[in-house]
Scaffold this motif. Sequence first.
Motif, PDB file in Angstrom:
ATOM      1  N   ALA B  42      42.815  30.034  31.919  1.00  0.00           N
ATOM      2  CA  ALA B  42      41.483  29.737  31.345  1.00  0.00           C
ATOM      3  C   ALA B  42      40.459  29.945  32.457  1.00  0.00           C
ATOM      4  O   ALA B  42      39.325  30.306  32.385  1.00  0.00           O
ATOM      5  N   ALA B  43      41.185  29.960  33.734  1.00  0.00           N
ATOM      6  CA  ALA B  43      40.410  30.266  35.047  1.00  0.00           C
ATOM      7  C   ALA B  43      40.092  31.899  35.033  1.00  0.00           C
ATOM      8  O   ALA B  43      39.214  32.426  35.756  1.00  0.00           O
ATOM      9  N   LEU B  44      41.116  32.728  34.386  1.00  0.00           N
ATOM     10  CA  LEU B  44      40.978  34.174  34.615  1.00  0.00           C
ATOM     11  C   LEU B  44      40.191  34.811  33.213  1.00  0.00           C
ATOM     12  O   LEU B  44      40.029  36.036  33.101  1.00  0.00           O
ATOM     13  N   LEU B 248      36.134  32.036  37.739  1.00  0.00           N
ATOM     14  CA  LEU B 248      36.934  31.744  38.545  1.00  0.00           C
ATOM     15  C   LEU B 248      36.592  31.198  39.804  1.00  0.00           C
ATOM     16  O   LEU B 248      36.966  30.166  40.115  1.00  0.00           O
TER      17      LEU B 248
END
Lengths: 371, 371
Positions: B42-44, B248
């Motif tokens: 989910a950060a990418l 990010l």
Amino acid sequence: MVQAVSAPGVIDLGPGYLEPSLLPVDEVLTLYAEALTEFGPAALTYGANAGAEPLRALLAARNGCTAEETMVTAGTSQALALLCTVLGRPGRSVVVERTSYDLGRRIMTDHGLRLREADGDGEGMRPQALDRALSHSDVAFVYLTPTFHNPTGTVAGESRRRKLLAVAARRGVPIVEDDAYTELSLDGTAPPPSLAVLARRRGVIRLGSFAKTLGPGLRLGWLEAEPDLIKRLTGRGQLVSGGALNHLTSLAVTMLMGDFRYDRRLARLREQLRVRRDALVSALQAVMDDSVTVNRPSGGFFVWLTFDPQRSEASLLAAASRAGVAVAPGSRFGSEAGTHLRLAYSFNSPDRLAAAAARLAAAWRNEETPR
Amino acid sequence: MVQAVSAPGVIDLGPGYLEPSLLPVDEVLTLYAEALTEFGPAALTYGANAGAEPLRALLAARNGCTAEETMVTAGTSQALALLCTVLGRPGRSVVVERTSYDLGRRIMTDHGLRLREADGDGEGMRPQALDRALSHSDVAFVYLTPTFHNPTGTVAGESRRRKLLAVAARRGVPIVEDDAYTELSLDGTAPPPSLAVLARRRGVIRLGSFAKTLGPGLRLGWLEAEPDLIKRLTGRGQLVSGGALNHLTSLAVTMLMGDFRYDRRLARLREQLRVRRDALVSALQAVMDDSVTVNRPSGGFFVWLTFDPQRSEASLLAAASRAGVAVAPGSRFGSEAGTHLRLAYSFNSPDRLAAAAARLAAAWRNEETPR
């Protein structure tokens, strides 16, 4: 926290995203560690306006141009927005394919630019249509996606590319080439050379991105253009003030591109996408009746479905939704006559893609009867 | 690879940067590791258009507003460029302080906006001058830096702030408050409440940044405004297409702000900057003669020198350069009458700052004689 969150049980073929399992979490962490170790505080200060030289040099070598023809961007959408303010101004127009990327269109209209739609065929925009559109004197630039087009998946052949270039050059109007998917060729053959390569960047601005190959959350891409335009873009106050876009991240990606790891990543990703495309296309071809044409794209993220023009997009969408499959309506991408839907195979596993095809076929078969 | 590289032997008081040793390299690496571990893929992926909710919530709590009034930006310069395209259009104007941040001015003129300069005093823009400038009907917004002004270091008191707000509100023109330095108060007392807080964000857009507190290479900041404007900004095609700016990185900074580490970092940084400011100001006061007025800023990065108006900026700069000290000419920041130079104390150690003061005093003393 993120853009697309599907409802439980729904198979989401809507967004042009990579499936979470295809995003290289561990690898990205390694890259940041390497960049901060290699460059230290220089990775945290204001980067050079056009982007860090190591990345520009690697991109230039990969794309067959010079570092002076390359600048780092925060992705294709940021690059396009920047170009709208530099090449355009409110009231001028942009020539786009009649069916083309909805949010690219929106970025341009956000900046007060009007869209002049040119007709296309199985290779994208037709040169005669471009020529007619360029007979208007208010065109700031032409926006094209000749490779793995979003949403149609089409690829313009080299001859078509050369004709489009000749028309734009004769009219003296620059082309912005949105080339976000070009590294994702799925059949082992490279697409034709980019417009930028064919024109040696004369009058062409090419937009590249790491969003589709590494991860959109990095917000990193690049732009290729003639050195004079690169200078104009990097001389904008925003870049002189803030420095390079995403400086630290660009150094992390430098570590990846500086050795074999980027090509290894791309090779693996192409294989993962190829398996997904084949799963979706085979399943669709097996279950759909003759009223639906299924393209088989040679790269990118999308299958483009063409229906009998009498069929209603709204009822196809509603039936898909009732069956637990989300798809993108063709009308979102412009005013092409006919009924179309876009299905992304990038965001789900092969099994789920096959299941989605079965659900869609059943839904659309049932939907036809009571209409 | 980075923006400012000083010649060997030169003490560079020009750029408004943190000294490399003040950039938290190890800490930033830890933050990325934490974010990628905590948020995984989910950060990418594409982040929510307004920025990741965890960071918006932390920012809102810190700044006394709601998450709906907060969006993540790629820094103050990106935010200002975005506002130029949303609030302005070519041919309209912006009211700026006669002496104000040069690259902020340039971002606005890049977008075809004209600058209307309003006179200031020891508290920045004067309300009467603002009122006069706003009698023109073409003003898109007012650009102000009421706290630790760049370049002058001035702070507007609360009464001044309320008067400026009242004038702008009466004229119905929004204020963009550039507040990049506000966390860097150096004398243990907080500056007056921001314009945004005083107006409860009605008609005020506040720009915040991590460039001066963490590192500009992160390219991360935020914007506070009324929810309706936040919706307009985050509905722009660029954000809907690309998702949150620097998703990010925003999650990495979320890890920092989510506990005591951000405040600890700020406390340490304020002390490091206080020592530097004191070193430069004390040395300047000890060695300069009466023809130079040295301000002692209560926060931010800059000392603003005021010279006898007869003295030539060009010859002062040339003498400084011969003595191996780089400084920023006052004329770069606008057309204020008089002779000024801006000296940054953020970019060098206390010892080097004291040495620079001695070099400058000697250079300017010698430079006066042959003139």
